[in-house]
Motif scaffolding. Structure first.
Motif, mmCIF file in Angstrom:
data_model
loop_
_atom_site.group_PDB
_atom_site.id
_atom_site.type_symbol
_atom_site.label_atom_id
_atom_site.label_comp_id
_atom_site.label_asym_id
_atom_site.label_seq_id
_atom_site.Cartn_x
_atom_site.Cartn_y
_atom_site.Cartn_z
ATOM 1 N N ARG A 15 10.752 1.931 10.229
ATOM 2 C CA ARG A 15 11.065 2.261 8.834
ATOM 3 C C ARG A 15 10.275 1.396 7.858
ATOM 4 O O ARG A 15 9.921 1.838 6.771
ATOM 5 N N ALA A 16 9.993 0.156 8.257
ATOM 6 C CA ALA A 16 9.236 -0.739 7.377
ATOM 7 C C ALA A 16 7.829 -0.204 7.121
ATOM 8 O O ALA A 16 7.250 -0.449 6.061
ATOM 9 N N PHE A 17 7.297 0.548 8.058
ATOM 10 C CA PHE A 17 5.959 1.111 7.872
ATOM 11 C C PHE A 17 5.938 2.233 6.830
ATOM 12 O O PHE A 17 4.875 2.677 6.425
ATOM 13 N N ARG A 18 7.104 2.684 6.398
ATOM 14 C CA ARG A 18 7.132 3.728 5.366
ATOM 15 C C ARG A 18 6.534 3.238 4.054
ATOM 16 O O ARG A 18 6.115 4.043 3.233
ATOM 17 N N ILE A 19 6.465 1.950 3.875
ATOM 18 C CA ILE A 19 5.878 1.406 2.653
ATOM 19 C C ILE A 19 4.430 1.836 2.489
ATOM 20 O O ILE A 19 3.908 1.939 1.388
ATOM 21 N N PHE A 20 3.778 2.118 3.614
ATOM 22 C CA PHE A 20 2.378 2.535 3.548
ATOM 23 C C PHE A 20 2.211 3.919 2.934
ATOM 24 O O PHE A 20 1.101 4.330 2.635
ATOM 25 N N ARG A 21 3.319 4.633 2.728
ATOM 26 C CA ARG A 21 3.226 5.919 2.029
ATOM 27 C C ARG A 21 2.725 5.731 0.605
ATOM 28 O O ARG A 21 2.210 6.660 0.007
ATOM 29 N N ALA A 22 2.886 4.548 0.081
ATOM 30 C CA ALA A 22 2.414 4.277 -1.285
ATOM 31 C C ALA A 22 0.912 4.469 -1.409
ATOM 32 O O ALA A 22 0.399 4.721 -2.501
ATOM 33 N N PHE A 23 0.196 4.372 -0.289
ATOM 34 C CA PHE A 23 -1.252 4.592 -0.330
ATOM 35 C C PHE A 23 -1.610 6.032 -0.706
ATOM 36 O O PHE A 23 -2.736 6.308 -1.083
ATOM 37 N N ARG A 24 -0.634 6.944 -0.630
ATOM 38 C CA ARG A 24 -0.905 8.318 -1.052
ATOM 39 C C ARG A 24 -1.201 8.387 -2.545
ATOM 40 O O ARG A 24 -1.833 9.327 -3.005
ATOM 41 N N LEU A 25 -0.748 7.387 -3.283
ATOM 42 C CA LEU A 25 -1.045 7.351 -4.716
ATOM 43 C C LEU A 25 -2.543 7.277 -4.986
ATOM 44 O O LEU A 25 -3.014 7.716 -6.026
ATOM 45 N N VAL A 26 -3.270 6.707 -4.050
ATOM 46 C CA VAL A 26 -4.720 6.574 -4.220
ATOM 47 C C VAL A 26 -5.360 7.943 -4.393
ATOM 48 O O VAL A 26 -6.268 8.118 -5.209
ATOM 49 N N ASN A 27 -4.881 8.930 -3.652
ATOM 50 C CA ASN A 27 -5.441 10.271 -3.777
ATOM 51 C C ASN A 27 -5.034 10.955 -5.071
ATOM 52 O O ASN A 27 -5.759 11.803 -5.579
ATOM 53 N N ARG A 28 -3.898 10.592 -5.588
ATOM 54 C CA ARG A 28 -3.375 11.282 -6.765
ATOM 55 C C ARG A 28 -3.808 10.665 -8.091
ATOM 56 O O ARG A 28 -3.839 11.350 -9.101
ATOM 57 N N ILE A 29 -4.102 9.383 -8.094
ATOM 58 C CA ILE A 29 -4.469 8.699 -9.340
ATOM 59 C C ILE A 29 -5.966 8.428 -9.323
ATOM 60 O O ILE A 29 -6.481 7.714 -8.471
ATOM 61 N N LYS A 30 -6.670 9.023 -10.301
ATOM 62 C CA LYS A 30 -8.131 8.977 -10.323
ATOM 63 C C LYS A 30 -8.667 7.553 -10.418
ATOM 64 O O LYS A 30 -9.648 7.205 -9.763
ATOM 65 N N VAL A 31 -8.033 6.719 -11.220
ATOM 66 C CA VAL A 31 -8.507 5.348 -11.389
ATOM 67 C C VAL A 31 -8.446 4.590 -10.054
ATOM 68 O O VAL A 31 -9.387 3.878 -9.695
ATOM 69 N N LEU A 32 -7.366 4.768 -9.332
ATOM 70 C CA LEU A 32 -7.248 4.118 -8.022
ATOM 71 C C LEU A 32 -8.266 4.676 -7.039
ATOM 72 O O LEU A 32 -8.865 3.937 -6.256
ATOM 73 N N ARG A 33 -8.481 5.994 -7.084
ATOM 74 C CA ARG A 33 -9.466 6.614 -6.199
ATOM 75 C C ARG A 33 -10.862 6.071 -6.491
ATOM 76 O O ARG A 33 -11.618 5.748 -5.570
ATOM 77 N N ASP A 34 -11.192 5.918 -7.761
ATOM 78 C CA ASP A 34 -12.497 5.358 -8.139
ATOM 79 C C ASP A 34 -12.627 3.912 -7.685
ATOM 80 O O ASP A 34 -13.692 3.489 -7.223
ATOM 81 N N LEU A 35 -11.541 3.155 -7.798
ATOM 82 C CA LEU A 35 -11.573 1.756 -7.375
ATOM 83 C C LEU A 35 -11.778 1.638 -5.863
ATOM 84 O O LEU A 35 -12.574 0.818 -5.400
ATOM 85 N N VAL A 36 -11.093 2.473 -5.096
ATOM 86 C CA VAL A 36 -11.265 2.461 -3.640
ATOM 87 C C VAL A 36 -12.689 2.886 -3.287
ATOM 88 O O VAL A 36 -13.301 2.330 -2.369
ATOM 89 N N GLU A 37 -13.229 3.845 -4.019
ATOM 90 C CA GLU A 37 -14.615 4.267 -3.795
ATOM 91 C C GLU A 37 -15.580 3.112 -4.070
ATOM 92 O O GLU A 37 -16.530 2.892 -3.315
ATOM 93 N N ALA A 38 -15.318 2.353 -5.121
ATOM 94 C CA ALA A 38 -16.171 1.203 -5.439
ATOM 95 C C ALA A 38 -16.098 0.153 -4.342
ATOM 96 O O ALA A 38 -17.118 -0.403 -3.942
ATOM 97 N N VAL A 39 -14.902 -0.093 -3.836
ATOM 98 C CA VAL A 39 -14.750 -1.069 -2.754
ATOM 99 C C VAL A 39 -15.509 -0.590 -1.521
ATOM 100 O O VAL A 39 -16.164 -1.381 -0.825
ATOM 101 N N GLY A 40 -15.450 0.701 -1.239
ATOM 102 C CA GLY A 40 -16.186 1.249 -0.101
ATOM 103 C C GLY A 40 -17.690 1.076 -0.233
ATOM 104 O O GLY A 40 -18.385 0.829 0.751
ATOM 105 N N GLN A 41 -18.193 1.192 -1.458
ATOM 106 C CA GLN A 41 -19.628 1.011 -1.679
ATOM 107 C C GLN A 41 -20.042 -0.452 -1.564
ATOM 108 O O GLN A 41 -21.191 -0.753 -1.295
#
Length: 181
Positions: A15-41
């Protein structure tokens, strides 16, 4: 074969691993998606900087071990290479003053290698890391602005077109601020 006594604690771990569901926000929020893309680059350049940092650590750990292994210090900071590597990691976090003072009590010239290590790792290397991250974020921002302009049907190929578009955005923002007041 099966031990059901601790199954309650195992379920809690799952159940503690359910906290990782919060990472789904990355796909939904453009600013977070752009930030993750920058980190990947940034990852390849950060790897190169990390390798440079490891090389610097190794060079200074060998230097410190050779220079200070015979000193009688309160801790075995520089007795072995691995001890020197650990001490270098500690000093890189800018917790070096007490170590340097203890060494300088026996060897007054010891400030020079400490200063060189702190200057290289604490300032130059970390500024490189910050520059790489800022560069990646600016590239992602530029790409996002170009996508936005293309979606609006605006072509931004020449510097003049980019300047005109920026001026139009400033005028639009000024009008929005005036409407708010």
């Amino acid at each position: 074969i099966f031990d059901f006594q601790d199954s309650g604690s195992q379920i809690q771990i799952i159940r503690a691993f359910r906290i990782f569901r919060a990472f789904r926000l990355v796909n939904r929020i453009k600013v977070l998606r752009d930030l993750v893309e920058a980190v990947g680059q940034v990852v390849p350049r950060m790897t190169a900087i990390g390798m440079l940092l490891i090389l610097i650590f190794y060079i200074f750990a060998v230097l410190f071990t050779e220079l200070f292994k015979d000193l009688d210090l309160s801790e075995p900071y520089f007795k072995t290479l691995d001890g020197s590597l650990l001490t270098c990691a500690e000093m890189m976090t800018l917790e070096w003053a007490s170590i340097a003072r203890e060494v300088m009590a026996e060897k007054p010239w010891a400030w020079a290698p400490f200063f060189a290590f702190i200057a290289i790792t604490g300032f130059i290397v970390f500024n490189l890391i910050i520059a790489v991250i800022c560069d990646a974020v600016s590239i992602v921002d530029k790409i996002a602005r170009e996508r936005e302009a293309q979606a609006m049907g605006i072509i931004l190929e020449t510097p003049e077109q980019k300047l005109l578009h920026a001026e139009q955005k400033v005028v639009a923002l000024t009008n929005r601020v005036d409407q708010m007041l």
